[in-house]
Scaffold this motif. Structure first.
Motif, PDB file in Angstrom:
ATOM      1  N   ALA A   1     -17.200  -7.548  34.777  1.00 27.22           N
ATOM      2  CA  ALA A   1     -15.912  -6.518  34.823  1.00 27.22           C
ATOM      3  C   ALA A   1     -16.358  -5.748  36.071  1.00 27.22           C
ATOM      4  O   ALA A   1     -15.596  -5.142  36.825  1.00 27.22           O
ATOM      5  CB  ALA A   1     -15.834  -5.680  33.637  1.00 27.22           C
ATOM      6  N   ARG A   2     -17.544  -5.212  36.196  1.00 33.19           N
ATOM      7  CA  ARG A   2     -17.980  -4.170  37.182  1.00 33.19           C
ATOM      8  C   ARG A   2     -17.833  -4.782  38.722  1.00 33.19           C
ATOM      9  O   ARG A   2     -17.678  -3.750  39.349  1.00 33.19           O
ATOM     10  CB  ARG A   2     -19.350  -3.569  36.873  1.00 33.19           C
ATOM     11  N   LEU A   3     -17.764  -5.986  38.719  1.00 29.77           N
ATOM     12  CA  LEU A   3     -17.483  -6.480  40.123  1.00 29.77           C
ATOM     13  C   LEU A   3     -16.222  -6.833  40.389  1.00 29.77           C
ATOM     14  O   LEU A   3     -15.778  -7.351  41.653  1.00 29.77           O
ATOM     15  CB  LEU A   3     -18.435  -7.858  40.411  1.00 29.77           C
ATOM     16  N   ARG A   4     -15.344  -6.954  39.481  1.00 31.30           N
ATOM     17  CA  ARG A   4     -13.967  -7.809  39.669  1.00 31.30           C
ATOM     18  C   ARG A   4     -13.127  -7.081  40.714  1.00 31.30           C
ATOM     19  O   ARG A   4     -12.456  -7.848  41.445  1.00 31.30           O
ATOM     20  CB  ARG A   4     -13.179  -7.529  38.283  1.00 31.30           C
ATOM     21  N   ARG A   5     -13.344  -5.761  41.076  1.00 35.65           N
ATOM     22  CA  ARG A   5     -12.378  -4.996  41.953  1.00 35.65           C
ATOM     23  C   ARG A   5     -12.889  -5.162  43.325  1.00 35.65           C
ATOM     24  O   ARG A   5     -12.027  -5.199  44.141  1.00 35.65           O
ATOM     25  CB  ARG A   5     -11.995  -3.771  41.419  1.00 35.65           C
ATOM     26  N   THR A   6     -14.059  -5.190  43.458  1.00 35.55           N
ATOM     27  CA  THR A   6     -14.914  -5.130  44.774  1.00 35.55           C
ATOM     28  C   THR A   6     -15.524  -6.154  45.431  1.00 35.55           C
ATOM     29  O   THR A   6     -15.824  -6.340  46.752  1.00 35.55           O
ATOM     30  CB  THR A   6     -15.686  -3.757  44.852  1.00 35.55           C
ATOM     31  N   PHE A   7     -15.957  -7.179  44.533  1.00 40.99           N
ATOM     32  CA  PHE A   7     -16.782  -8.121  45.057  1.00 40.99           C
ATOM     33  C   PHE A   7     -16.232  -9.303  46.133  1.00 40.99           C
ATOM     34  O   PHE A   7     -16.889  -9.749  47.008  1.00 40.99           O
ATOM     35  CB  PHE A   7     -17.384  -8.958  43.662  1.00 40.99           C
ATOM     36  N   LEU A   8     -14.921  -9.682  45.772  1.00 41.74           N
ATOM     37  CA  LEU A   8     -14.372 -10.663  46.600  1.00 41.74           C
ATOM     38  C   LEU A   8     -13.452  -9.899  47.690  1.00 41.74           C
ATOM     39  O   LEU A   8     -12.711  -9.065  47.071  1.00 41.74           O
ATOM     40  CB  LEU A   8     -13.443 -11.729  45.871  1.00 41.74           C
ATOM     41  N   ALA A   9     -13.592 -10.308  48.918  1.00 39.86           N
ATOM     42  CA  ALA A   9     -12.575  -9.742  50.094  1.00 39.86           C
ATOM     43  C   ALA A   9     -12.274 -10.750  50.913  1.00 39.86           C
ATOM     44  O   ALA A   9     -13.074 -11.717  51.413  1.00 39.86           O
ATOM     45  CB  ALA A   9     -13.403  -8.528  50.635  1.00 39.86           C
ATOM     46  N   ALA A  10     -11.074 -10.527  51.273  1.00 43.55           N
ATOM     47  CA  ALA A  10     -10.651 -11.484  52.220  1.00 43.55           C
ATOM     48  C   ALA A  10     -10.917 -11.477  53.851  1.00 43.55           C
ATOM     49  O   ALA A  10     -11.350 -10.103  54.021  1.00 43.55           O
ATOM     50  CB  ALA A  10      -8.968 -11.176  52.509  1.00 43.55           C
ATOM     51  N   LEU A  11     -11.699 -12.463  54.165  1.00 39.35           N
ATOM     52  CA  LEU A  11     -12.161 -12.412  55.589  1.00 39.35           C
ATOM     53  C   LEU A  11     -11.196 -11.893  56.569  1.00 39.35           C
ATOM     54  O   LEU A  11      -9.800 -12.486  56.528  1.00 39.35           O
ATOM     55  CB  LEU A  11     -12.791 -13.787  56.033  1.00 39.35           C
ATOM     56  N   PRO A  12     -11.194 -11.107  57.618  1.00 41.16           N
ATOM     57  CA  PRO A  12     -10.349 -10.743  58.689  1.00 41.16           C
ATOM     58  C   PRO A  12      -9.834 -12.175  59.546  1.00 41.16           C
ATOM     59  O   PRO A  12      -8.608 -12.109  59.955  1.00 41.16           O
ATOM     60  CB  PRO A  12     -11.055  -9.714  59.580  1.00 41.16           C
ATOM     61  N   ALA A  13     -11.098 -13.055  59.744  1.00 41.00           N
ATOM     62  CA  ALA A  13     -10.540 -14.179  60.301  1.00 41.00           C
ATOM     63  C   ALA A  13     -11.101 -15.257  59.836  1.00 41.00           C
ATOM     64  O   ALA A  13     -12.422 -15.023  59.505  1.00 41.00           O
ATOM     65  CB  ALA A  13     -10.538 -14.173  61.888  1.00 41.00           C
ATOM     66  N   SER A  14     -10.879 -16.581  59.598  1.00 40.32           N
ATOM     67  CA  SER A  14     -11.837 -17.707  59.344  1.00 40.32           C
ATOM     68  C   SER A  14     -12.910 -17.801  60.077  1.00 40.32           C
ATOM     69  O   SER A  14     -12.649 -18.239  61.100  1.00 40.32           O
ATOM     70  CB  SER A  14     -10.870 -19.021  58.869  1.00 40.32           C
TER      71      SER A  14
END
Ligand code: ZN
Ligand code: ZN
Length: 350
Positions: free
Chosen positions: A103-116
């Motif tokens: 739960a503590r990582l759910r909002r911040t851990f995954l982020a879209a890369l600006p470019a592949s």
């Protein structure tokens, strides 16, 4: 990764997985941190992954490889953020990955890369890749030489496509890069006219756009031939497309913008009064996928670099009447462009 500000990335797009790890299976995810890389796949691929994968440790999992990869990354104390490619991730997948996080990582851990990050690497082919792509392109040329001998009025477009695809397998292709386009007569005005049961006409154009896959790499070429004798107008239109195609091939070079290559073709057709009939962009990158960056289109500012492989494929289309396209694969070199598909381009009358 460092430049993009990501301590870790998750790679799920299979051509990217193959590019990075060598793994050719249909189910896998790669997790990469600054210190290590791990490939996750399922039990069907235990033997294959052990044989193919070099630069990553392989882990066989029973649930989703991507979910396992996310869980592995989240368990690394040094990793507080992991990038994923938004262009290759569905909303449903992202929700599933997030549910697998504490739960503590759910909002911040995954982020879209600006470019592949991987797609950028893939646009520049190394010597081994160029050798495979050259071979794939030459199979395409041999197929064209063969199919020209089989074309005659009355056989169906699908007969042409079937013969082409059958021979492709016999010549060593793993498959076709895309559904073979065989469009005859008025159907040649459809830029992507798939082969149908329509018999070839006594008189008219036949456009063949096809490619093979060899060691994962795609070839792509188009030739348009004529059954019977063309009228002056048809001959003139063919000549204009050929000149436009050759002008764009000649424009290919290191440092040249993709928009300028497109313009080289477009300018010829404009001069011939055919600008309106040229209804698509001039070409695209090709590699592990049939369509990759860069796009050779109007206004595209990306500059060509040695090692890129692009198609040059202007065409003209007159609805209900006829269409013409000529396409080569061209490798960008330090000094210009090298055509990988040397099949004849002068109008063939059958
Ligand atoms: Zn094509
Ligand atoms: Zn193409």
């Amino acid at each position: 990764m460092t430049r993009a500000g990501f301590p870790a990335i998750l790679v799920t797009h299979l051509p990217d997985v193959r590019y990075l790890s060598g793994f050719t299976g249909s189910s896998a995810a790669v997790a990469i941190t600054r210190r290590s890389a791990r490939l996750f796949t399922d039990g069907r691929y235990r033997t294959q992954a052990a044989e193919e994968v070099e630069a990553a440790r392989v882990e066989i999992v029973s649930n989703s490889p991507a979910v396992s990869a996310v869980e592995w990354l989240a368990a690394e104390p040094s990793v507080l953020l992991a990038g994923f490619d938004p262009a290759q991730t569905t909303v449903a997948e992202l929700m599933r990955w997030k549910r697998a996080l504490p739960a503590r990582l759910r909002r911040t851990f995954l982020a879209a890369l600006p470019a592949s990050l991987v797609e950028g690497l893939r646009t520049i082919k190394d010597e081994d890749e160029l050798a495979v792509m050259t071979e794939a392109a030459l199979i395409g040329c041999k197929l064209f030489d063969h199919i020209v001998t089989a074309i005659r009025p009355g056989i169906r477009e699908i007969d042409v496509a079937a013969e082409l695809e059958h021979q492709a397998r016999l010549m060593g292709a793993e498959g076709m890069s895309f559904e073979t386009i065989a469009a005859s007569g008025a159907r040649s005005a459809l830029p992507h006219g798939r082969a149908t049961d329509m018999p070839l006409p006594r008189r008219g154009f036949l456009t063949l756009d096809f490619g093979v896959i060899l060691k994962g790499y795609c070839s792509d070429m188009t030739r348009t031939v004529f059954l019977g004798r063309p009228k002056a107008e048809e001959r003139r239109a063919y000549g204009a497309v050929l000149e436009a195609q050759q002008a764009a091939v000649a424009a290919v070079g290191s440092g040249v913008s993709c928009g300028d290559v497109d313009e080289a073709a477009r300018a010829v057709l404009r001069r011939e009064g055919l600008a309106e009939a040229f209804s698509h962009s001039t070409g695209h990158g090709v590699g592990l996928e049939i369509h990759e960056p860069p796009r050779i289109g109007s206004g595209q500012t990306t500059r060509l670099q040695p090692g890129m492989v692009v198609t040059i494929e202007p065409g003209v289309y007159f609805e209900g009447r006829f269409g013409i396209r000529i396409e080569d694969m061209v490798a960008v070199t330090r000094t210009g462009g090298q055509v990988l598909t040397p099949a004849p381009k002068a109008l063939i009358e059958l």
